[in-house]
Design an enzyme around this catalytic site. Structure first.
Site, mmCIF file in Angstrom:
data_model
loop_
_atom_site.group_PDB
_atom_site.id
_atom_site.type_symbol
_atom_site.label_atom_id
_atom_site.label_comp_id
_atom_site.label_asym_id
_atom_site.label_seq_id
_atom_site.Cartn_x
_atom_site.Cartn_y
_atom_site.Cartn_z
ATOM 1 N N LYS A 1 0.824 -1.210 0.000
ATOM 2 C CA LYS A 1 0.000 0.000 0.000
ATOM 3 C C LYS A 1 0.864 1.269 0.000
ATOM 4 O O LYS A 1 2.075 1.203 0.232
ATOM 5 C CB LYS A 1 -0.934 -0.035 1.210
ATOM 6 C CG LYS A 1 -1.936 -1.188 1.143
ATOM 7 C CD LYS A 1 -2.810 -1.180 2.381
ATOM 8 C CE LYS A 1 -3.803 -2.308 2.390
ATOM 9 N NZ LYS A 1 -4.640 -2.282 3.600
ATOM 10 N N PHE B 1 -16.658 3.162 6.189
ATOM 11 C CA PHE B 1 -15.242 3.475 5.983
ATOM 12 C C PHE B 1 -14.825 3.433 4.517
ATOM 13 O O PHE B 1 -13.651 3.646 4.195
ATOM 14 C CB PHE B 1 -14.360 2.522 6.802
ATOM 15 C CG PHE B 1 -14.627 1.063 6.530
ATOM 16 C CD1 PHE B 1 -14.046 0.414 5.447
ATOM 17 C CD2 PHE B 1 -15.458 0.337 7.379
ATOM 18 C CE1 PHE B 1 -14.289 -0.929 5.202
ATOM 19 C CE2 PHE B 1 -15.708 -1.012 7.141
ATOM 20 C CZ PHE B 1 -15.123 -1.642 6.042
ATOM 21 N N ARG C 1 -1.655 -14.694 4.022
ATOM 22 C CA ARG C 1 -2.477 -14.081 5.076
ATOM 23 C C ARG C 1 -1.793 -14.236 6.445
ATOM 24 O O ARG C 1 -1.779 -13.306 7.246
ATOM 25 C CB ARG C 1 -3.875 -14.708 5.112
ATOM 26 C CG ARG C 1 -4.654 -14.618 3.820
ATOM 27 C CD ARG C 1 -5.178 -13.270 3.476
ATOM 28 N NE ARG C 1 -6.103 -12.781 4.478
ATOM 29 C CZ ARG C 1 -6.590 -11.548 4.484
ATOM 30 N NH1 ARG C 1 -6.243 -10.691 3.549
ATOM 31 N NH2 ARG C 1 -7.417 -11.165 5.415
ATOM 32 N N THR D 1 -5.036 -7.643 10.614
ATOM 33 C CA THR D 1 -5.315 -6.347 9.985
ATOM 34 C C THR D 1 -4.915 -5.197 10.897
ATOM 35 O O THR D 1 -4.323 -4.218 10.456
ATOM 36 C CB THR D 1 -6.816 -6.245 9.634
ATOM 37 O OG1 THR D 1 -7.132 -7.318 8.742
ATOM 38 C CG2 THR D 1 -7.150 -4.928 8.974
ATOM 39 N N ARG E 1 2.878 -7.009 9.068
ATOM 40 C CA ARG E 1 2.179 -5.922 9.767
ATOM 41 C C ARG E 1 2.684 -5.747 11.195
ATOM 42 O O ARG E 1 2.781 -4.629 11.692
ATOM 43 C CB ARG E 1 0.677 -6.164 9.753
ATOM 44 C CG ARG E 1 0.082 -5.997 8.360
ATOM 45 C CD ARG E 1 -1.365 -6.396 8.329
ATOM 46 N NE ARG E 1 -1.978 -6.131 7.043
ATOM 47 C CZ ARG E 1 -3.055 -6.762 6.609
ATOM 48 N NH1 ARG E 1 -3.643 -7.694 7.362
ATOM 49 N NH2 ARG E 1 -3.559 -6.466 5.431
ATOM 50 N N ASN F 1 -1.868 -0.243 7.130
ATOM 51 C CA ASN F 1 -1.317 -1.541 7.538
ATOM 52 C C ASN F 1 -0.408 -2.178 6.491
ATOM 53 O O ASN F 1 -0.180 -3.369 6.494
ATOM 54 C CB ASN F 1 -2.420 -2.490 8.012
ATOM 55 C CG ASN F 1 -3.401 -2.854 6.926
ATOM 56 O OD1 ASN F 1 -3.190 -2.552 5.751
ATOM 57 N ND2 ASN F 1 -4.474 -3.512 7.298
ATOM 58 N N HIS G 1 -1.746 -5.611 1.441
ATOM 59 C CA HIS G 1 -3.036 -6.264 1.198
ATOM 60 C C HIS G 1 -2.743 -7.624 0.587
ATOM 61 O O HIS G 1 -1.816 -7.771 -0.206
ATOM 62 C CB HIS G 1 -3.872 -5.432 0.218
ATOM 63 C CG HIS G 1 -5.003 -6.209 -0.380
ATOM 64 N ND1 HIS G 1 -6.197 -6.406 0.283
ATOM 65 C CD2 HIS G 1 -5.103 -6.886 -1.555
ATOM 66 C CE1 HIS G 1 -6.983 -7.150 -0.479
ATOM 67 N NE2 HIS G 1 -6.344 -7.451 -1.593
#
EC number: 2.7.4.6
Length: 139
Positions: A11, A59, A87, A93, A104, A114, A117
């Protein structure tokens, strides 16, 4: 375990903070093969397609604003059990709940920033790969 493909994205804050190399190294050290990779800046339309399942959530606009705030690194990873494995490697998250040693847990500062993705299912992986990559780019 079957070889799978999944979609992942570093991100904007991960790119801004210079974490691309460290994150890619972790993915490769885990044994995942990078099949395709590109840096791009998402348009609001691309972001809306990516986050379509969140359209009615409060959101949603924050997600769109965040993901379009700077360049991202989109990629396709391949490996045995890569969807669930990625994952786990990403961590929770919420970075405060992410274990040390996860991406993370080690790099993310807050839930909205975070860092990474990853598709959460085979169907999501297929849909997201098709949003960002043409069949020719996947070799």
């Amino acid at each position: 375990m079957a070889v799978e493909r999944t979609f992942s994205m570093i991100k904007p804050e991960g790119v801004r903070r210079g974490l691309v190399g460290a994150i890619l190294a972790r993915l490769e050290q885990k044994g995942y093969r990078i099949v395709a990779l590109k840096m791009l800046r998402l348009t609001p339309e691309m972001a809306a397609a990516h986050y379509a399942e969140h359209r009615d959530k409060p959101f949603y606009q924050d997600l769109i604003n965040h993901i379009t705030s700077g360049p991202v690194v989109a990629m396709v990873l391949e490996g045995p059990g890569v969807i669930a494995g990625l994952r786990r490697l990403m961590g929770a998250t919420n970075p405060q709940e992410a274990a040390p040693g996860t991406i993370r847990g080690d790099f993310a500062l807050e839930t909205s920033d975070n860092v990474i993705h990853g598709a959460d299912s085979p169907a999501s992986a297929e849909r997201e790969i098709a949003l960002y990559f043409t069949p020719a780019e996947l070799g």
